[in-house]
Every structure is written in structure tokens, then in C-alpha cells.
Design a protein around this motif. Sequence first.
Motif, short mmCIF file in Angstrom:
data_model
loop_
_atom_site.label_atom_id
_atom_site.label_comp_id
_atom_site.label_asym_id
_atom_site.label_seq_id
_atom_site.Cartn_x
_atom_site.Cartn_y
_atom_site.Cartn_z
N GLU A 1 0.83 -1.22 0.00
CA GLU A 1 0.00 0.00 0.00
C GLU A 1 0.86 1.26 0.00
OE1 GLU A 1 -0.05 -1.48 4.36
OE2 GLU A 1 -0.03 -2.33 2.33
N GLU A 2 2.07 1.17 0.52
CA GLU A 2 2.95 2.36 0.52
C GLU A 2 3.51 2.61 -0.88
OE1 GLU A 2 4.13 1.88 5.23
OE2 GLU A 2 5.72 1.73 3.75
N TYR A 3 3.83 1.53 -1.57
CA TYR A 3 4.21 1.64 -2.99
C TYR A 3 3.04 2.22 -3.79
CZ TYR A 3 4.53 -0.12 -7.78
OH TYR A 3 4.48 -0.23 -9.14
N GLU A 4 1.83 1.70 -3.55
CA GLU A 4 0.64 2.16 -4.28
C GLU A 4 0.34 3.63 -4.01
OE1 GLU A 4 -0.83 0.65 -6.60
OE2 GLU A 4 -0.33 -1.46 -6.34
N PHE A 5 0.62 4.09 -2.79
CA PHE A 5 0.42 5.50 -2.46
C PHE A 5 1.19 6.39 -3.45
CE2 PHE A 5 2.29 9.29 -0.53
CZ PHE A 5 1.15 10.00 -0.13
N LEU A 6 2.44 6.04 -3.69
CA LEU A 6 3.28 6.85 -4.59
C LEU A 6 2.79 6.75 -6.04
CD1 LEU A 6 6.78 6.05 -3.06
CD2 LEU A 6 5.62 8.27 -3.05
N ASP B 1 -0.23 6.20 -7.03
CA ASP B 1 -1.47 6.99 -7.11
C ASP B 1 -1.17 8.48 -7.11
OD1 ASP B 1 -2.89 4.66 -7.14
OD2 ASP B 1 -3.50 4.74 -5.03
N LEU B 2 -0.19 8.89 -6.28
CA LEU B 2 0.14 10.31 -6.16
C LEU B 2 0.68 10.87 -7.48
CD1 LEU B 2 0.40 12.70 -4.08
CD2 LEU B 2 2.78 12.00 -3.79
N PHE B 3 1.56 10.10 -8.13
CA PHE B 3 2.17 10.58 -9.38
C PHE B 3 1.35 10.21 -10.61
CE2 PHE B 3 5.65 10.90 -6.42
CZ PHE B 3 6.35 12.01 -6.84
N GLY B 4 0.53 9.16 -10.49
CA GLY B 4 -0.22 8.65 -11.64
C GLY B 4 0.59 7.56 -12.32
N LYS B 5 -0.04 6.41 -12.55
CA LYS B 5 0.68 5.25 -13.09
C LYS B 5 1.43 5.58 -14.39
CE LYS B 5 0.11 0.27 -13.42
NZ LYS B 5 1.24 0.09 -12.52
N GLN B 6 0.78 6.40 -15.23
CA GLN B 6 1.38 6.75 -16.53
C GLN B 6 2.64 7.61 -16.37
OE1 GLN B 6 -1.29 8.02 -15.18
NE2 GLN B 6 -1.36 10.24 -15.50
N ASN B 7 2.84 8.18 -15.18
CA ASN B 7 4.01 9.05 -14.93
C ASN B 7 5.12 8.34 -14.16
OD1 ASN B 7 2.87 11.39 -16.13
ND2 ASN B 7 1.59 11.67 -14.31
N CYS B 8 4.95 7.04 -13.90
CA CYS B 8 5.93 6.28 -13.12
C CYS B 8 6.77 5.40 -14.04
CB CYS B 8 5.23 5.39 -12.09
SG CYS B 8 4.25 6.31 -10.88
N PHE B 9 8.08 5.52 -13.91
CA PHE B 9 8.99 4.62 -14.63
C PHE B 9 9.34 3.49 -13.67
CE2 PHE B 9 13.16 3.07 -15.94
CZ PHE B 9 12.98 2.91 -17.31
N GLU B 10 8.86 2.29 -13.99
CA GLU B 10 9.02 1.14 -13.10
C GLU B 10 10.33 0.42 -13.41
OE1 GLU B 10 8.24 -1.15 -10.03
OE2 GLU B 10 6.52 0.04 -10.66
N LEU B 11 11.22 0.38 -12.44
CA LEU B 11 12.52 -0.25 -12.62
C LEU B 11 12.43 -1.77 -12.48
CD1 LEU B 11 14.76 2.04 -10.35
CD2 LEU B 11 14.52 2.17 -12.84
#
Length: 306
Positions: free
Chosen positions: A224-229, A231-241
Motif C-alpha cells: 500500500e505504501e508503494y501504491e500511495f506513490l 497513485d500520487l504521481f499517476g501510473k502513466q508518470n511512473c517509470f518502473e525499474l
Amino acid sequence: MDKIDLHIPNETARLRAVILGTAMSNGAAPSLEEAYDPKSREHIAAGTYPQNPDMIIEMAHVAAVLSKYDVAIFSPVQIQDYNQIFTRDIGFVIGDTFVKSNILPDRDQEIEAIQHILNKIDPSKIIKPPEEVHVEGGDVMVHNDYIFVGTYRGDDYPNFITARTNVQAVEWLEKTFPNKKVVSFNLRKSNEVARDNALHLDCCFQPVGHNKCIIHRNGFLEEEEYEFLVDLFGKQNCFELTKDEMYHMNSNIFSIAPDVVISERGFTRLNDWLRSHNITVEEVPYAEIAKQEGLLRCSTLPLIRD
């Protein structure tokens, strides 16, 4: 710059002044017993620990990029045969306040080596947390109204040399900066396996650009802490390593402005993604320094951003 008026609103605003670490006199490779993290231990055991001349060259590339963008660079006083690369650990700025970290006791000299810089700051704007508060700058990120804090909440915290910021630090930051929303993240720790260790928050997450972030799900123990971030930035704005990219420290780049970053030249997939979002990528060689489980954000301590 005779006087430094601190100002750090977030991780990406235009950088004006920074303390850049130094590799001028790192000394010999530490023994396995002296290593602070599993990645350094891995390279000590393999005989691939970075050599001083290579690290000096890598840091010179970073200094050249910072100079190109008219950033004022401050340097620690050089201590003979002592690792002073990772200035981010020893302090951090929130708004107009410099916080001296309570770091591993072996590293106290690193803070003394920046005293000449701290002398340029209004003394009332420099604070040090009480002794029971363990905190390092790699675990603390200012994000406008938020302070993000990496921590480790396990009862076995004392057993991990890789756990650098404790729950008391989270509570202290909440009390000390009541106008900020402090959000903490329970990070995955390992003393032995570098690929299973998020040494600091910036080893698995970092904001970049205006509203984007670099993130690695497995660095976080709580979904849920990962999901918080996300959600905050928006999935389309996250570069997943990937796990491999996290191991090579892809999240540990450094922003000069929302549209300019310094990144390791080998981070091909990340650098392409950044460019696709109109972010200028200043590529530097930094793979040798990365062998010590630290990269570009770890080597810099920003003092002033617009």
C-alpha cells in the motif's frame, strides 16, 4: 557566495548551489568487515572495488555538468584516506533548514569536513536531531507539501547495518516540520544480498521532472505504501525499474531542473524514457562509484533550488 540562504522546496526545482562529494583521497579498498553495505562487500570479495583514479574522473564529469548549468559547487575539506563521496548521507535541507544527520559513528569526520560551508548559513537554521534519532539524507525527500522518508520498522532494526533511518526519525520530522505531510515507507533490507537491499529511499524511488517518478516495487515492504506513490504521481508518470535496474542504482540520478537531469550513461532504458518526456539527459560515467551502493543523488547535497 559569502552567505548561503537555504531553499529546497522539492527534488527537481532549478539547482543553484550544492555540496558535491570528493574522491580525491578515498584510501585503499576497505576490508569485508569494514564494508557498510552488501554491494561494496560483493565488489571487495570479487576484487572489483573501484579504484581512486577512476572515481576522481567520474566525479569530475559531474562537476563539469554542474558548472555548465552555473551551479555553485561547494566541496568538503579533504581528509586523507577517507571516503567522502556520499555527502547526501551527512545532512539534508528541508525548506530553509539544514538538518545534520545522525549517521554511522565511523563517519562523523564527514560532517566536520563541511563545517566551513555550514559557517555560511544562519546558525539558527541548522539543527541536529537527538541521539536516538537515526537519519541519513538518502532516506529523506522533500516533495513540496510532503516529506517522504524511507525507514525500516522491523524489531530487528539493530541487526541491519543497511537500516539507516529509524521510526524515531519519522516521528521527529513530524514534530520538527509540522507544516509538512510526513509519509514514511518501510524498505526492504539485507546485509548480505545487494539485489534485495534498498539501502535508502533513493535506491528505489525518486521524483523527476514536473510530476513523474522512478520507482521499484520490490524496494517497498508494504504494497500500500508503494501504491500511495503510484497513485500520487499517476501510473502513466511512473517509470518502473526492473530488479536489475534497481541493483545498478537507476533511481539514483540527480535533477538540475525539472527538464534537466544528470544520469549514468549506461541507464539506456531510463534515459530514453526521460528524453521521451522532454527531459534533457546529461550522461556521465558513474559505474565505478555505483559499486559502493551509491550514485548521483548520493554524491550531492543540494543547498539552494529556485
